[in-house]
Design a protein around this motif. Sequence first.
Motif, mmCIF file in Angstrom:
data_model
loop_
_atom_site.group_PDB
_atom_site.id
_atom_site.type_symbol
_atom_site.label_atom_id
_atom_site.label_comp_id
_atom_site.label_asym_id
_atom_site.label_seq_id
_atom_site.Cartn_x
_atom_site.Cartn_y
_atom_site.Cartn_z
ATOM 1 N N ARG A 41 0.826 -1.206 0.000
ATOM 2 C CA ARG A 41 0.000 0.000 0.000
ATOM 3 C C ARG A 41 0.860 1.256 0.000
ATOM 4 N N LEU A 42 1.934 1.228 0.782
ATOM 5 C CA LEU A 42 2.843 2.376 0.796
ATOM 6 C C LEU A 42 3.488 2.578 -0.570
ATOM 7 N N ARG A 43 3.918 1.481 -1.208
ATOM 8 C CA ARG A 43 4.518 1.583 -2.534
ATOM 9 C C ARG A 43 3.531 2.165 -3.529
ATOM 10 N N PHE A 44 2.286 1.676 -3.460
ATOM 11 C CA PHE A 44 1.269 2.144 -4.393
ATOM 12 C C PHE A 44 0.988 3.636 -4.191
ATOM 13 N N GLY A 45 0.830 4.040 -2.920
ATOM 14 C CA GLY A 45 0.572 5.449 -2.645
ATOM 15 C C GLY A 45 1.727 6.339 -3.083
ATOM 16 N N ARG A 46 2.954 5.897 -2.835
ATOM 17 C CA ARG A 46 4.130 6.669 -3.233
ATOM 18 C C ARG A 46 4.211 6.803 -4.745
ATOM 19 N N ASP A 47 4.005 5.688 -5.460
ATOM 20 C CA ASP A 47 4.099 5.722 -6.907
ATOM 21 C C ASP A 47 2.985 6.565 -7.526
ATOM 22 N N MET A 48 1.789 6.480 -6.965
ATOM 23 C CA MET A 48 0.696 7.294 -7.484
ATOM 24 C C MET A 48 1.002 8.773 -7.318
ATOM 25 N N HIS A 49 1.580 9.131 -6.170
ATOM 26 C CA HIS A 49 1.958 10.536 -5.953
ATOM 27 C C HIS A 49 3.003 10.966 -6.959
ATOM 28 N N ASP A 50 4.014 10.132 -7.171
ATOM 29 C CA ASP A 50 5.094 10.493 -8.088
ATOM 30 C C ASP A 50 4.591 10.618 -9.518
ATOM 31 N N VAL A 51 3.697 9.726 -9.918
ATOM 32 C CA VAL A 51 3.205 9.734 -11.293
ATOM 33 C C VAL A 51 2.289 10.928 -11.541
ATOM 34 N N LEU A 52 1.334 11.150 -10.628
ATOM 35 C CA LEU A 52 0.318 12.161 -10.863
ATOM 36 C C LEU A 52 0.751 13.558 -10.447
ATOM 37 N N GLY A 53 1.723 13.669 -9.542
ATOM 38 C CA GLY A 53 2.107 14.979 -9.029
ATOM 39 C C GLY A 53 2.482 15.961 -10.118
ATOM 40 N N ARG A 54 3.490 15.615 -10.905
ATOM 41 C CA ARG A 54 3.942 16.542 -11.942
ATOM 42 C C ARG A 54 2.932 16.642 -13.069
ATOM 43 N N ASN A 55 2.347 15.498 -13.473
ATOM 44 C CA ASN A 55 1.418 15.527 -14.603
ATOM 45 C C ASN A 55 0.226 16.433 -14.343
ATOM 46 N N VAL A 95 -0.741 5.314 -14.687
ATOM 47 C CA VAL A 95 -1.472 4.801 -13.531
ATOM 48 C C VAL A 95 -1.687 3.298 -13.670
ATOM 49 N N ARG A 96 -2.027 2.857 -14.878
ATOM 50 C CA ARG A 96 -2.189 1.419 -15.100
ATOM 51 C C ARG A 96 -0.883 0.683 -14.827
ATOM 52 N N ASP A 97 0.226 1.277 -15.272
ATOM 53 C CA ASP A 97 1.523 0.639 -15.064
ATOM 54 C C ASP A 97 1.885 0.566 -13.586
ATOM 55 N N VAL A 98 1.516 1.616 -12.839
ATOM 56 C CA VAL A 98 1.789 1.601 -11.400
ATOM 57 C C VAL A 98 1.014 0.478 -10.733
#
Length: 242
Positions: A41-55, A95-98
């Motif tokens: 869950r932590l990995r997923f939340g971190r990756d979602m933040h990294d992916v969506l933050g800049r975009n 997001v799908r890749d994450v």
Amino acid sequence: MTFTIGLIAVTVRISAWSLGVMSRLRDAQEVKTRLAVAEERLRFGRDMHDVLGRNLAVIALKSELAVELAQRGQPAAMDQMVEVQRIARTSQQEVRDVVRGYRKADLRTELLGARGVLRAAGIECAVQGDGGRLPAPVQSALGWAVREAATNVLRHGNPQRCAIRLETAPDSARLVVENDGAPPGTAVVSGGGSGLHGLRERLAAVGGSLEAGPTGEGLFRLTAAIPLPSPRSTEPSPQEKD
């Protein structure tokens, strides 16, 4: 008779001990399972933040620019909205890749993307180095560092200039991102937000470290450093030469 009673007592104790061990093993397995779920869950939340933050920051920026251009009656507004559409579709795929756990950051792509995004926001950006010869795990970690740094530049302060330098040596790789326009009294980032926290975890996975904070005179600097493994010597030993 006494022997039989003693044997029964020993058997009962062994059985009770075995049941206790089995119970503790089950408890340990349950704890391990819960930890694995929490880590994912932590990995997923971190990756979602990294992916969506800049975009999302870029989509907001380009949408505002498109509105301004449209109000002036300039056809370039259409180009900006086409770019917003492209970024939105790219975000969907990321997001799908994450979710699948397959996504990796490409260092060269992130460097080019950071320069393009910052320049589109009216921030002068210079990039030095591309890290093409670095090991793949190091490139991926530094790619995430570039993404997080660019996101922070867009979100915080009022920067006019940003410099991104990738310095490589035989035993280390070092990424330095420095921008002006840092708000007065900005504190040194130790814990940081979820983005920097996740970035520290990524760097730590390859033995790296992260420093971020003001350097004075309105400047802010983010430095990601990763040690590189010593190259194996291909020089034959004296015995092999003989």
